[in-house]
Every structure is written in structure tokens, then in C-alpha cells.
Scaffold this active site. Structure first.
Site, short mmCIF file in Angstrom:
data_model
loop_
_atom_site.label_atom_id
_atom_site.label_comp_id
_atom_site.label_asym_id
_atom_site.label_seq_id
_atom_site.Cartn_x
_atom_site.Cartn_y
_atom_site.Cartn_z
N SER A 1 0.84 -1.19 0.00
CA SER A 1 0.00 0.00 0.00
C SER A 1 0.88 1.25 0.00
O SER A 1 1.72 1.40 -0.89
CB SER A 1 -0.98 -0.04 1.19
OG SER A 1 -1.97 0.95 1.07
N ARG B 1 -12.17 7.05 9.35
CA ARG B 1 -11.78 5.65 9.42
C ARG B 1 -12.91 4.74 8.95
O ARG B 1 -12.66 3.72 8.29
CB ARG B 1 -11.38 5.29 10.85
CG ARG B 1 -10.84 3.87 11.00
CD ARG B 1 -9.62 3.65 10.12
NE ARG B 1 -8.91 2.44 10.51
CZ ARG B 1 -7.78 2.05 9.93
NH1 ARG B 1 -7.25 2.76 8.96
NH2 ARG B 1 -7.18 0.95 10.34
N ASP C 1 -9.09 -6.79 -3.99
CA ASP C 1 -8.81 -5.40 -3.64
C ASP C 1 -9.61 -4.46 -4.54
O ASP C 1 -9.43 -4.45 -5.75
CB ASP C 1 -7.31 -5.14 -3.81
CG ASP C 1 -6.84 -3.83 -3.19
OD1 ASP C 1 -7.68 -2.94 -2.96
OD2 ASP C 1 -5.63 -3.71 -2.94
N HIS D 1 -8.40 -5.02 0.14
CA HIS D 1 -7.07 -4.40 0.22
C HIS D 1 -6.30 -4.86 1.46
O HIS D 1 -5.09 -5.06 1.40
CB HIS D 1 -7.23 -2.88 0.22
CG HIS D 1 -5.93 -2.13 0.22
ND1 HIS D 1 -5.00 -2.23 -0.79
CD2 HIS D 1 -5.39 -1.25 1.13
CE1 HIS D 1 -3.96 -1.46 -0.53
NE2 HIS D 1 -4.17 -0.87 0.63
N ASP D 2 -7.01 -5.06 2.55
CA ASP D 2 -6.36 -5.51 3.78
C ASP D 2 -5.78 -6.91 3.66
O ASP D 2 -5.09 -7.38 4.57
CB ASP D 2 -7.35 -5.48 4.94
CG ASP D 2 -7.42 -4.12 5.62
OD1 ASP D 2 -6.64 -3.23 5.25
OD2 ASP D 2 -8.26 -3.94 6.52
#
Length: 374
Positions: free
Chosen positions: A159, A231, A324, A354-355
Site C-alpha cells: 500500500s 476511518r 482489492d 485491500h487488507d
């Protein structure tokens, strides 16, 4: 909750070590300002060989820090984010490798950032300058000089960390032998910038943000609400729709819905993520690092992306996560295709979006191990 979750001098240091760079001559930032001296917080594992041939630099993502491996302890509120990789038998086994992980410039876990004291004893706060990924790498190059490391055996990151790996490979090609780039592209896309813009607006609209000058606010009066909203938005993009539905959809909740004023499970999940980040991070750092990601473009002032990537001499391994949606696999496909001579694109299979580059540690370990053998 304190106004900022930034680490401060006097807090437990944990495993952090310290370097001071740009003390004699300030860093000239891409946007025109200067910065210095710069303190860098970093952690290490293993022992550097006399010839320096086993040094590996690992670079964290947006809300990560130098705590690559290790338990929750005084000074480190979260466990290591790639624990299995820097462990006996892992790709970066400390018995074989000297691993360095710094907190990024602009961060909030020990390295100079918006919450740090500037000359005169006042925090940078709203006076913190605009940073780019390239500026951050300039500080990491200075850290390598401080450590006496002329050339890394590998530079690894995912990332935002992957963006910095690319900048290392393009901007300092003679300083690394291998590069492992995970879950990013060579330039920020309009959609990625759009997501960051909405999160930034959420923070700035929080009255507790006070234009960035909130550090002296009493507990509970800082920008935690704005940070929490940012967040929540960001976390939705970090995961993927099928995973969220499988964990929190109507079927997963046995068809129960909060008709009487209760909450959906996914709302509680996002609230939990928001509270965790607000307690350990800093709003100004979040804005600064997100903007650096927006400005990410390895081709800027280098004749474009293709010309920039033509400078790369390192052996580059590119990996992406198949689910992702924030940094979709097509970006890694394009990047791998533009780096001739490298191995095929490495695909990490994950339901975590993505994580996945953090969640699927075993698969990432294999990617890194393969890159080190190339």
C-alpha cells in the site's frame, strides 16, 4: 480520549531506536518548504553482517508504524503487523536477515510529524508542510546512511509502503538489489484521491479539529469524531463487499434487523475500527500521509511513468490482492508489465480486500521469500 493518539517524548519507547537526520542541512521538500532536523523512530531485528549484505528495509502502510513484529507492550499499543514474516522460519528470519522498519516522515509514532515540536518548542500542527512519497523516501535514504547501509538486499512494502518501495527503485536504483511492491500502483487514481478527499473533509469539518491546532485541547475535545468518520469510510474501501456481507449481512445475522432502534452488526464493527484508530493515531498525520498518497506519481518530473520505471535496475516482484477494490489488481498488472524481466505478477488470494496484504501473512511470506531467492 486524548486530542491525539500520537506518541510523545516521555511515553514508553518500546523497541524504538532513534536517528537524527538533516541536522546540518534541512531537507528540501518537493512542495518547496524545508524541514530539519528530522528524528526517525525505527526498529530492527537480526544482526547486520560486516559487509552489509543482509539488510532489508520494510515500509509500513498509512496507519502502520515501525512495530513490524512483536507483542503489544508498553509503547506499542498494537501487535506487529507482519509478525509471521519476521520470525524464525519466516521469509525475513532474523537469524539470516537484518530487518529495519522505520516510522514514516509525517507519521505519529516517533518520527517527526505534525505532532512533533518544531524550533521554538511549539508543535508543527497546522504549520506542518505538504509531503510527498518522494520526501518520505529522502528521509529513509538518510536513515540508511545513518545506519551505514549502502545497499539494501531488498526493500519491501504494501500500500503506502509499496509506493515508497517504487520511489526507492526509481529514485535511488543503486541503493537496492530487490524490491517487493504489494497492493499499489505507480500513480494515484482519481477514485483513490476521491476517497481520501471525503475522509479529509470529515476530519476538517469536526469542530474539534480547530484548523489543525488541537493538541492542547482537553480529553474528549479533539477531532476524534472526524477521525472516526474518516476511518469508517476508509475501512469500507479496505475490505470487500462479499466479505462484509458474509460477516455482517442479513443472512449472517439470522435475518434479525434493528427495527426497535438497535444497530446492525456492521455499524458496530465500523464503530470499533473508528475508536481503535482515534485512540492510537493523529488526525494531522492522517491528513498528511493521505495527501502524500494522493500525490503519488513515480513519473512526476521524470518524463512520465514509463520513463521513470525504465530507470529501475532492481529485481522487482509485484504482488496484488484479487479482491482489492481500492488498489485493484489491474494496477499491479500494469506495473508488472511495465517492469520487463521480472517474475509474473504474484496474486494473493483473499476475501479481505485491500487488507489482504496484511491479513494473508502466509501468502505474503511466500511472495517475499520467492523474491529473496531470485
Amino acid at each position: 480520549m486524548p486530542a491525539s493518539g500520537a506518541w510523545q517524548p516521555g511515553d514508553p519507547e518500546g523497541r524504538r531506536r532513534w536517528a537524527t537526520v538533516f541536522a546540518d542541512s534541512p531537507l528540501c521538500l518537493e512542495a518547496g518548504a524545508t524541514l530539519g532536523p528530522v528524528t526517525v523512530a525505527y526498529e530492527t531485528w537480526g544482526t547486520l553482517r560486516p559487509d552489509g549484505s543482509n539488510a532489508v528495509l520494510v515500509l509500513h502502510a498509512l496507519t502502520g508504524d515501525s512495530h513490524l513484529a512483536g507483542p503489544v507492550e508498553a509503547g506499542h499499543p498494537s501487535p506487529g503487523w507482519w509478525e509471521a514474516i519476521v520470525a524464525p522460519g519466516g521469509a525475513l528470519d532474523p537469524a539470516d536477515w537484518f530487518v529495519v522498519c522505520p516510522n514514516v516522515l509525517g507519521g505519529c509514532q516517533g518520527t517527526t510529524g505534525p505532532a512533533s515540536l518544531a524550533t521554538g518548542g511549539r508543535r508543527y500542527a497546522s504549520a506542518w508542510p505538504t509531503l510527498t512519497i518522494r520526501d518520505q523516501v529522502a528521509v529513509e535514504v538518510a536513515l540508511a546512511d545513518f545506519l551505514g547501509i549502502d545497499r539494501w538486499a531488498a526493500v519491501v512494502g504494501g500500500s503506502m509502503g509499496g509506493m515508497r518501495v517504487l520511489e526507492w527503485a526509481v529514485g535511488a536504483p543503486e541503493r537496492l538489489e530487490r524490491a517487493v511492491v504489494v497492493a499499489c500502483g505507480p500513480v494515484a487514481t482519481a477514485e483513490q484521491i476521491a476517497w481520501c478527499a471525503v475522509q479529509a473533509q470529515a476530519i476538517r469539518l469536526d469542530p474539534g479539529f480547530a484548523g489543525g491546532d488541537y493538541y492542547d485541547a482537553p480529553p474528549g475535545a479533539g477531532p476524534a469524531r472526524g477521525m472516526g468518520t474518516a476511518r469508517r469510510i476508509g475501512h469500507i474501501t479496505y475490505r470487500c463487499e462479499p466479505e462484509l456481507d458474509a460477516r455482517f449481512g442479513h443472512d449472517a445475522q439470522d435475518g434479525e434487523a434493528p427495527l426497535a432502534g438497535g444497530r446492525f452488526a456492521v455499524e458496530s464493527y465500523l464503530d470499533h475500527q473508528a475508536l481503535k484508530l482515534a485512540a492510537r493515531f493523529d488526525a494531522n498525520s492522517y491528513l498528511s500521509l493521505s495527501r502524500a498518497m494522493d500525490l503519488h506519481d513515480v513519473g512526476r518530473d521524470r518524463g512520465g511513468v514509463a520513463a521513470a520505471l525504465a530507470r529501475v535496475t532492481a529485481k522487482v516482484t509485484v504482488a496484488g490482492v484479487d479482491s482489492d477494490r481500492l488498489y485493484p489488481l489491474r494496477l499491479q498488472e500494469q506495473l508488472a508489465a511495465a517492469l520487463p524481466g521480472g517474475p509474473p505478477l504474484q496474486i494473493i488470494t483473499s476475501a479481505a480486500g485491500h487488507d489482504g496484504f496484511l491479513v494473508e501473512a502466509d501468502q505474503v511470506d511466500k511472495v517475499v521469500a520467492g523474491a529473496l531467492q531470485w
